[in-house]
Scaffold this motif. Structure first.
Motif, short mmCIF file in Angstrom:
data_model
loop_
_atom_site.label_atom_id
_atom_site.label_comp_id
_atom_site.label_asym_id
_atom_site.label_seq_id
_atom_site.Cartn_x
_atom_site.Cartn_y
_atom_site.Cartn_z
N ALA A 97 -13.27 26.50 29.68
CA ALA A 97 -12.88 27.18 30.91
C ALA A 97 -11.96 26.30 31.73
O ALA A 97 -11.82 26.49 32.94
CB ALA A 97 -14.11 27.56 31.71
N GLY A 98 -11.32 25.33 31.10
CA GLY A 98 -10.48 24.37 31.81
C GLY A 98 -9.26 25.00 32.44
O GLY A 98 -8.67 25.94 31.88
N SER A 99 -8.85 24.47 33.59
CA SER A 99 -7.70 25.01 34.32
C SER A 99 -6.37 24.54 33.76
O SER A 99 -5.32 25.05 34.14
CB SER A 99 -7.79 24.62 35.80
N ARG A 181 3.28 28.16 29.15
CA ARG A 181 3.42 29.14 30.23
C ARG A 181 2.15 29.19 31.09
O ARG A 181 2.22 29.31 32.31
CB ARG A 181 3.74 30.52 29.65
N HIS A 182 1.00 29.09 30.43
CA HIS A 182 -0.23 29.06 31.21
C HIS A 182 -0.23 27.92 32.21
O HIS A 182 -0.55 28.10 33.39
CB HIS A 182 -1.47 28.91 30.31
N ASP A 183 0.10 26.72 31.75
CA ASP A 183 0.03 25.56 32.64
C ASP A 183 1.04 25.65 33.78
O ASP A 183 0.76 25.25 34.91
CB ASP A 183 0.24 24.27 31.85
N ARG A 184 2.22 26.21 33.50
CA ARG A 184 3.20 26.40 34.58
C ARG A 184 2.69 27.43 35.59
O ARG A 184 2.77 27.20 36.81
CB ARG A 184 4.55 26.86 34.00
N CYS A 185 2.19 28.55 35.10
CA CYS A 185 1.72 29.61 36.00
C CYS A 185 0.48 29.17 36.78
O CYS A 185 0.36 29.46 37.98
CB CYS A 185 1.42 30.87 35.20
N ALA A 186 -0.44 28.49 36.11
CA ALA A 186 -1.65 28.03 36.80
C ALA A 186 -1.31 27.03 37.90
O ALA A 186 -1.94 27.01 38.95
CB ALA A 186 -2.61 27.40 35.80
N SER A 187 -0.28 26.22 37.66
CA SER A 187 0.16 25.28 38.69
C SER A 187 0.60 26.02 39.94
O SER A 187 0.21 25.67 41.06
CB SER A 187 1.32 24.42 38.15
N LEU A 188 1.40 27.06 39.76
CA LEU A 188 1.93 27.81 40.90
C LEU A 188 0.87 28.62 41.63
O LEU A 188 0.80 28.63 42.86
CB LEU A 188 3.03 28.77 40.42
N ILE A 189 0.03 29.31 40.87
CA ILE A 189 -0.86 30.30 41.48
C ILE A 189 -2.21 29.72 41.87
O ILE A 189 -2.95 30.32 42.67
CB ILE A 189 -1.05 31.50 40.52
N HIS A 191 -3.16 25.66 41.27
CA HIS A 191 -3.25 24.23 41.53
C HIS A 191 -2.57 23.83 42.84
O HIS A 191 -3.15 23.08 43.66
CB HIS A 191 -2.65 23.45 40.36
N ILE A 192 -1.35 24.30 43.06
CA ILE A 192 -0.64 23.96 44.29
C ILE A 192 -1.35 24.52 45.53
O ILE A 192 -1.48 23.80 46.54
CB ILE A 192 0.83 24.46 44.24
N PRO A 193 -1.84 25.77 45.51
CA PRO A 193 -2.60 26.23 46.67
C PRO A 193 -3.82 25.37 47.00
O PRO A 193 -4.12 25.13 48.17
CB PRO A 193 -3.02 27.65 46.26
N THR A 245 2.96 17.20 35.15
CA THR A 245 4.39 17.56 35.16
C THR A 245 4.64 18.83 35.96
O THR A 245 5.51 18.87 36.85
CB THR A 245 4.91 17.74 33.72
N ALA A 246 3.89 19.88 35.68
CA ALA A 246 4.09 21.15 36.39
C ALA A 246 3.73 21.02 37.86
O ALA A 246 4.43 21.54 38.73
CB ALA A 246 3.24 22.24 35.74
N ILE A 247 2.66 20.29 38.15
CA ILE A 247 2.22 20.15 39.55
C ILE A 247 3.23 19.34 40.35
O ILE A 247 3.61 19.72 41.48
CB ILE A 247 0.82 19.50 39.61
N ILE A 248 3.70 18.24 39.80
CA ILE A 248 4.69 17.41 40.52
C ILE A 248 5.97 18.21 40.78
O ILE A 248 6.53 18.19 41.88
CB ILE A 248 5.00 16.13 39.72
N ASN A 249 6.43 18.94 39.76
CA ASN A 249 7.64 19.74 39.92
C ASN A 249 7.49 20.76 41.05
O ASN A 249 8.38 20.89 41.91
CB ASN A 249 7.96 20.46 38.61
N ASN A 250 6.36 21.45 41.09
CA ASN A 250 6.18 22.47 42.12
C ASN A 250 5.88 21.88 43.49
O ASN A 250 6.24 22.48 44.51
CB ASN A 250 5.07 23.43 41.69
N LEU A 251 5.27 20.71 43.55
CA LEU A 251 5.08 20.04 44.83
C LEU A 251 6.43 19.62 45.42
O LEU A 251 6.64 19.70 46.64
CB LEU A 251 4.18 18.81 44.67
N GLN A 252 7.34 19.21 44.55
CA GLN A 252 8.68 18.83 45.02
C GLN A 252 9.42 20.04 45.58
O GLN A 252 10.10 19.95 46.61
CB GLN A 252 9.46 18.19 43.88
N ILE A 253 9.26 21.19 44.92
CA ILE A 253 9.88 22.42 45.44
C ILE A 253 9.24 22.82 46.77
O ILE A 253 9.94 23.23 47.71
CB ILE A 253 9.74 23.56 44.41
N LEU A 254 7.93 22.68 46.87
CA LEU A 254 7.24 22.97 48.13
C LEU A 254 7.74 22.06 49.25
O LEU A 254 7.96 22.52 50.39
CB LEU A 254 5.73 22.81 47.96
#
Length: 298
Positions: A97-99, A181-189, A191-193, A245-254
């Motif tokens: 059930a890992g994120s 794709r899962h890891d990218r989407c999970a980061s956005l929807i 992890h970042i929140p 990788t996905a989290i850092i990228n989206n934090l930079q965009i935020l």
């Protein structure tokens, strides 16, 4: 009658809820063992009937299982697999059930023999409360539950279908994604929140001079926005490191977005500020409208 033997390693909120859901539907057709870290949790898991028998040992819980369900923090999963692997029977199926998915899949691809199968999955459900005492058989109902299909994996179709069948019993809505794709989407929807909610609480903590008055002003908005900051710290530290990788990228965009808002406020550009809030409202309203009959969004 041959019973399904399911082992849940990490009988907390997610693992306990999964056990309650499948036991509710299958009853005596399934026998569930579990593993917890503490004696208190072990007793609670059995008392709540999230499992039939609970141990303080992963090996004891997993050794006769047909299916092993991992619901611990992500960075604990691979060490647990290494620990139990010599005791698993041929044909056993591991799911989790890992994120984050790519990290675990890469490790297990090198680790597992051909006779042990891995089916990655991720329930997009949870609560800010932790532990098996917070578990519910309806936790996954109408929530998205991601099942991973990826060309890099060699999981036999019967193994995929067995895990899909158990997930269907929870009342979740299943969707399929590949690992990346899962890891990218999970980061956005997700992890970042969570990171942002924790940052908002951190912002309050850094305004020491006003903190008493700020707390008195805190109402529904603060409570709703920061609710998920009360989630399990071990779980979220592991998520950040295993999906870096996905989290850092989206934090930079935020950070870029917040920088644009800061600049608009400094320049007193009301038009840009108005557009910022209008766009956010329209996008959120559209998302909720499109998904209201598919997933229950919290």
């Amino acid at each position: 009658m041959v019973k399904i033997r399911l082992a849940i390693l990490g009988v907390g909120l997610i693992g306990g809820s999964f056990g309650l859901a499948v036991k509710d539907k299958l009853g005596e057709k399934i026998y569930i063992t579990g593993a917890t870290r503490t004696e208190e949790s072990r007793k609670s898991a059995e008392k709540m009937k999230a499992v039939d028998k609970c141990y303080l040992s992963n090996i004891e819980a997993a050794k006769d299982a047909d299916i092993i369900y991992l619901s611990t923090p992500v960075l604990q999963m691979v060490p647990i697999i290494k620990q139990i692997l010599p005791y698993l029977k041929q044909g056993a199926i591991i799911t989790d059930a890992g994120s984050t998915k790519q990290y675990i899949a890469n490790a297990l691809h090198k680790l597992l023999p051909k006779s042990i199968y891995y089916v990655p999955a991720h329930p997009m459900a949870g609560r800010e409360k932790n532990g098996v005492v917070a578990a519910s058989k309806d936790l996954f109902k109408n929530k998205c539950y991601v099942l991973i299909r990826d060309k890099t994996m060699l999981t036999p179709e019967p193994a995929m279908q067995k895990i899909r069948g158990l997930i269907e019993l929870t009342g979740a809505n299943i969707m399929e994604l590949d690992l990346a794709r899962h890891d990218r989407c999970a980061s956005l929807i997700s992890h970042i929140p969570h990171i942002t909610a924790a940052a908002l609480v951190g912002l309050l903590n850094r305004n020491y001079g006003d903190i008493d008055d700020c707390i008195k002003l805190a109402g529904g908005g603060f409570k709703d926005t920061t609710r998920i900051a009360s989630s399990n710290a071990d779980m979220w530290a592991d998520i950040c490191l295993s999906n870096a990788t996905a989290i850092i990228n989206n934090l930079q965009i935020l950070q870029e977005i917040l920088g644009e808002v800061t600049a608009a406020i400094e320049s007193k550009d009301r038009e840009k500020l108005h557009a910022y809030f209008v766009n956010a409202k329209e996008t959120r309203d559209h998302i909720l409208q499109e998904t209201q009959n598919i997933y229950e969004i919290e």
